[in-house]
Design a protein around this motif. Structure first.
Motif, PDB file in Angstrom:
ATOM      1  N   LEU A 148       0.836  -1.200   0.000  1.00  0.00           N
ATOM      2  CA  LEU A 148       0.000   0.000   0.000  1.00  0.00           C
ATOM      3  C   LEU A 148       0.875   1.256   0.000  1.00  0.00           C
ATOM      4  N   SER A 149       1.993   1.207   0.719  1.00  0.00           N
ATOM      5  CA  SER A 149       2.903   2.359   0.748  1.00  0.00           C
ATOM      6  C   SER A 149       3.454   2.654  -0.635  1.00  0.00           C
ATOM      7  N   ALA A 171      12.868   3.312   0.323  1.00  0.00           N
ATOM      8  CA  ALA A 171      12.254   3.805   1.554  1.00  0.00           C
ATOM      9  C   ALA A 171      11.358   2.749   2.186  1.00  0.00           C
ATOM     10  N   VAL A 172      10.553   2.088   1.351  1.00  0.00           N
ATOM     11  CA  VAL A 172       9.632   1.075   1.869  1.00  0.00           C
ATOM     12  C   VAL A 172      10.393  -0.139   2.384  1.00  0.00           C
ATOM     13  N   LEU A 173      11.386  -0.604   1.638  1.00  0.00           N
ATOM     14  CA  LEU A 173      12.158  -1.772   2.064  1.00  0.00           C
ATOM     15  C   LEU A 173      12.946  -1.493   3.340  1.00  0.00           C
ATOM     16  N   THR A 174      13.475  -0.289   3.456  1.00  0.00           N
ATOM     17  CA  THR A 174      14.211   0.061   4.677  1.00  0.00           C
ATOM     18  C   THR A 174      13.289   0.041   5.888  1.00  0.00           C
ATOM     19  N   ALA A 175      12.107   0.619   5.735  1.00  0.00           N
ATOM     20  CA  ALA A 175      11.145   0.592   6.843  1.00  0.00           C
ATOM     21  C   ALA A 175      10.738  -0.838   7.166  1.00  0.00           C
ATOM     22  N   PHE A 176      10.499  -1.640   6.132  1.00  0.00           N
ATOM     23  CA  PHE A 176      10.142  -3.047   6.342  1.00  0.00           C
ATOM     24  C   PHE A 176      11.264  -3.789   7.078  1.00  0.00           C
ATOM     25  N   SER A 177      12.493  -3.545   6.688  1.00  0.00           N
ATOM     26  CA  SER A 177      13.638  -4.213   7.315  1.00  0.00           C
ATOM     27  C   SER A 177      13.792  -3.798   8.775  1.00  0.00           C
ATOM     28  N   ILE A 178      13.579  -2.513   9.050  1.00  0.00           N
ATOM     29  CA  ILE A 178      13.679  -2.053  10.445  1.00  0.00           C
ATOM     30  C   ILE A 178      12.646  -2.760  11.315  1.00  0.00           C
TER      31      ILE A 178
END
Length: 935
Positions: free
Chosen positions: A530-531, A878-885
């Motif tokens: 969705l992001s 940006a989305v993958l970094t947030a997901f990884s965090i």
């Protein structure tokens, strides 16, 4: 009147509406395909096979129930919720006596269903089905939760990714797990004598179960040859297995069941009687005593088949049975409801299909709306002069909106009908692929009706109408004189569009921030995609501003490339809206594809790192087939020089209604083979408690935070077969991504699993004692077919292959959305170029050569590609970094360079081809003829 004008407009401007038609048609096809998956999950038929001759079937409740009472505004609301368990729940044997005592019951036949797999000699198969089975034979994954896809998709979700894994302990999942068979075989052969018996492999042509011959009448099975099993070593096999394996009466057949493998003598061959069929399973029948031993459920039965007396009404008898069994966990099924009782995996797959179809369909609808708005905006831009003339001759804003809306509805209706018809075979293909991958069992039959098609047509009409209203907003509101001016010169984007774009961008940033705080796949997956869509919408709204800014930065490099580059720079500045319409779907394609491709590696690499750091074993026992028997682990444990041998089994448990991955480990010497990075408590306490009558558990930090647990807390949970258990938390560990969320004693978990065999045995050697060689370890388990001794690195490689197998389901699911986006890219670019025939003619008349115009198009395409690649890559990063965090605790997602280069390369190929082909076609007419044609 507006309808007539709309039809005339479409008739005379087919090219302007063709792009919108293609986009809507693809969207309708995708929504129909996803709708058939959703309908299959809701209404798909599960036909009974083993219970075909039993009019009524009594089974245990396969759900965990929770009742909550809410008091609000003086009212009391009682809510009942239920979630399925993953293992088969069993009935107490006393239920059988209750049923038999009921009037109207002619016969009540107890059923024992347990894992039993025929082990066949390895080698080329003589039948197609056997060959297929051989190709899918695999080595079980040593530990379930060490794979991100496996742990995240089944341990922490309700099936929304569609991924099946070995944690459900079902035979078919174990049989399909990824393998490095050559390495396993070579490891085993190195320790075998030349005169050793032939290597055996599990029969994986279909899921195999063992039963007592007493329950053969439930199908009904009839002997075609031989006699019924009487002695403990007697065995009756079904006709399909006899044909497939080329075995007959008197042959010796080794069977791997819930106990150690045992060789039986085939005393009979049976086949379903008249009206019976067995398409999705293999049945092995044992004597009554042997079946009870292998089922290992004393005082319990799996199900009860009930045959009414002649003349007894089945519905009335079912009601009487429910009344007699009220207060117990027993449930009565009849008709089509018997199928889910027999095939538990098919019943569980319903939820998976509903979530999968809904997720893909919802994402496709959002992408379709974004793409269709762009194509309609481009179509209106191409007709700007025509629409401006209508405003100039006194057409009211309402009439303009009605005209454009009716055009859109006509195009949407045609596209919806054609797309929904194309979606039916697409849905059939998608369902077949999911069955082949094991994500959906073949026992769940595909359901087809008009409802998905009707929903697709309705969604297409709604998307077309909404896109037209959004696209027509500006042209319908401006004054007639301004409309004529805008028809000749592109104006800057409206202030309202920029404000809305900034608001959407802010919403996307908030979603990314929320994503970084989500720690479960069930919650993070929908937010992840969705992001990407929301940020792509922001790009679409702010596109003209971004393109103009990019044109300033690219003016230098493009200017060096000659006249074509300078012309491209001028077009970027002067036609920013058109260039932005082309860049938006390209950015969406790159951003969505990179996100889909790199989510699984991000989880997988983090999980493998935790597993690699947490396993202290020197060697690993792995199995080719169902698992490692207890006796094999005991043999290894008894060898001098072996300090510890830890058996691992996997299942799922529920705490309340929440589902968690659970692993069972033998407590003795656990600290020598396993290091989960304990943050509080101790593994030694876990081992000490479970060596006595005290029962304790270890939980991951995630589970501890979600459930409010700490060392010493009481953990109340429901095991895989619905049995409640209460344990004391002994330790909390950090490596939950690699080892799952809850660790229980091996004996406790294995007793409540359909397949109690270990998925792996971790072996730690005593460095101060006598050395144990690989050959000695292999020799100790030689009599157990399919058991091999692996190094830690080999076992980790098997797990990597397993993760890739599970990820394929997600790739296929989102691949359809990506394919639709790729079509939209080509469609939009082709529309953008094809409407510039007059522009190209004027350039030719001004002295530009055909080659220079094509160079200009290539420069524009590369500039648009560069803008889209930067935007799409930024969104994905940006989305993958947030997901990884959120999921791994690290801000370093895994990005495979070759994969990223492939994505950008494919996008470049699409952009160049979609620009060059219509460009060459547009340059074919003579410039003078085009320039003199009246607009």
């Amino acid at each position: 009147m507006m309808l007539r004008y709309a039809l005339q407009s479409i008739r005379h401007r087919k090219g302007a509406f063709l792009g919108s038609l293609i986009a809507l048609m693809c969207a309708a096809a995708l929504i129909t395909a996803c709708g058939t998956l959703l309908e299959t999950g809701l209404r798909g038929r599960i036909a009974p096979e083993r219970y075909a001759a039993a009019p009524l079937v009594i089974s245990a409740d396969q759900n965990v129930h929770q009742t909550t009472v809410e008091k609000k505004k003086g009212r009391t609301r009682v809510k009942h919720k239920a979630k399925p368990v993953t293992e088969r729940a069993w009935l107490p044997e006393s239920t059988l006596r209750t049923v038999r005592a009921l009037p109207g019951v002619k016969a009540a036949t107890p059923e024992l269903t347990f894992m039993a797999v025929a082990l066949l000699p390895n080698g080329p198969s003589k039948t197609p089905s056997s060959s297929s089975a051989t190709s899918t034979t695999s080595t079980s994954s040593p530990w379930n939760a060490s794979g991100a896809a496996e742990m995240a998709d089944t341990a922490r979700t309700e099936g929304a990714s569609g991924v099946s894994n070995a944690s459900d302990a079902s035979l078919d999942a174990r049989a399909r797990s990824a393998t490095r068979g050559a390495k396993v075989t070579n490891t085993m052969d190195a320790s075998r004598r030349a005169d050793s018996p032939p290597e055996l492999r599990p029969d994986t042509a279909s899921t195999s179960y063992g039963h007592s011959w007493d329950s053969a009448s439930l199908t009904p099975f009839k002997l075609t040859e031989g006699r019924a099993p009487v002695a403990p070593t007697d065995l009756v096999i079904d006709q399909a297995l006899a044909t497939r394996a080329h075995i007959g009466l008197g042959a010796r057949l080794t069977v791997q069941s819930t106990q150690s493998p045992r060789t039986y003598t085939i005393t009979g061959i049976a086949a379903p009687g008249a009206g019976g069929r067995l398409n999705q399973q293999t049945s092995l029948f044992f004597s009554t005593a042997e079946a009870a031993r292998l089922a290992a459920r004393p005082g319990q039965v799996a199900d009860i088949g009930v045959t009414p007396e002649t003349g007894t009404n089945q519905s009335q008898l079912a009601a009487a049975l429910r009344k007699a069994l009220a207060g117990s966990s027993a449930q009565v099924s009849m008709g089509e409801a018997r199928g889910p009782v027999e095939f538990l995996d098919a019943a569980g797959a319903r939820v998976k299909l509903v979530s999968l179809g809904g997720a893909i369909g919802g994402t496709a609808l959002l992408v379709a709306l974004l793409v269709v708005v762009g194509t309609f905006a481009l179509s209106i831009q191409q007709r700007h002069r025509e629409l401006a003339l209508l405003r100039a001759i006194a057409a009211t804003p309402r009439q303009m909106r009605r005209l454009i809306s009716r055009e859109a509805l006509i195009v949407g209706a045609v596209a919806g009908v054609l797309g929904s018809l194309a979606g039916l075979p697409l849905g059939a293909w998608l369902h077949g692929r999911f069955v082949e991958m094991g994500a959906v069992p073949a026992t769940l039959e595909r359901a087809v009706s008009v409802f998905p098609m009707a929903a697709a047509v309705a969604a297409t009409l709604l998307a077309a109408w909404g896109a037209s209203r959004i696209s027509a907003r500006r042209i319908s509101r401006i004054r007639p004189a301004e409309a004529m001016a805008e028809a000749s010169v592109e104006r800057h984007p409206a202030r309202g569009r920029i404000i809305v774009g900034l608001v959407v961008l802010t919403a996307g940033a908030v979603l990314v921030a929320v994503l970084s705080a989500l720690r479960t796949e069930a919650s993070s997956t929908p937010v992840t995609f969705l992001s990407v869509v929301i940020l792509s919408v922001a790009v679409a709204l702010l596109g003209p501003v971004v393109v103009r800014a990019a044109a300033v930065l690219l003016s230098g490099p493009l200017g060096v490339s000659g006249p074509g580059g300078r012309l491209a720079t001028a077009n970027l500045r002067g036609n920013a809206a058109r260039m932005a319409a082309a860049a938006t779907p390209l950015a969406l394609l790159i951003g969505m594809t990179c996100t889909v491709l790199f989510v699984q590696p991000t989880l997988g690499d983090a999980a493998r790192a935790q597993t690699r750091d947490g396993i202290r074993a020197d060697w690993v026992l792995a199995a080719q087939g169902p698992g490692v028997p207890d006796e094999a682990a005991r043999r290894v444990r008894a060898l001098p020089g072996v300090a510890a041998a830890t058996e691992i089994v996997h299942s799922t448990v529920r705490v309340g209604l929440d589902k968690y991955a659970a692993q069972g480990v033998t407590p003795g010497g656990l600290a020598r083979t396993w290091n989960p990075d304990v943050t509080s408590g101790s593994i030694e306490r876990f081992s000490t408690d479970n060596a006595t009558e005290a029962r304790s558990a270890a939980v991951s930090q995630l589970a501890a935070d979600q459930l409010g647990l700490h060392p010493g807390s009481r953990l109340r949970l429901t095991l895989g077969d619905g049995t409640p258990a209460t344990l004391t938390v002994a330790a909390v560990y950090a490596r939950g991504l690699g080892f799952g969320d809850i660790t229980l004693p091996h004996d406790l978990l294995a007793r409540h699993m359909d397949n109690p065999l270990a998925s792996a045995v971790l072996i730690s050697l005593d460095q101060s004692g006598p050395s144990v060689t690989h050959s000695e370890l292999a020799s100790s388990v030689r009599e157990f077919p399919g058991i091999s001794v692996l190094t830690r690195s080999s076992a980790d490689g098997i797990q990597a292959d397993k993760q890739q197998s599970n990820a394929e389901v997600n790739y296929l699911a989102m691949g359809l959305v990506l394919a639709f986006t790729a079509i939209a890219v080509v469609n939009t670019l082709a529309m953008s170029v094809s409407e510039r025939v007059r522009e190209f003619a004027m350039l030719r008349l001004a002295g530009a050569t055909r080659r220079q115009v094509l160079r200009m198009l290539r420069a524009e395409a590369l500039a648009v590609l560069l803008i889209a690649a930067v935007l799409g890559s930024g969104i994905s990063l940006a989305v993958l970094t947030a997901f990884s965090i959120g999921m791994t605790g690290s801000a370093a997602p895994t990005v495979v360079p070759l994969g990223y280069a492939t994505v950008v390369g494919v996008a470049a190929l699409l952009a160049l081809v979609a620009t060059a082909v219509p460009g060459r076609i547009a340059l074919k007419p003579r410039p003078v003829e085009v320039a003199t044609v009246r607009q």
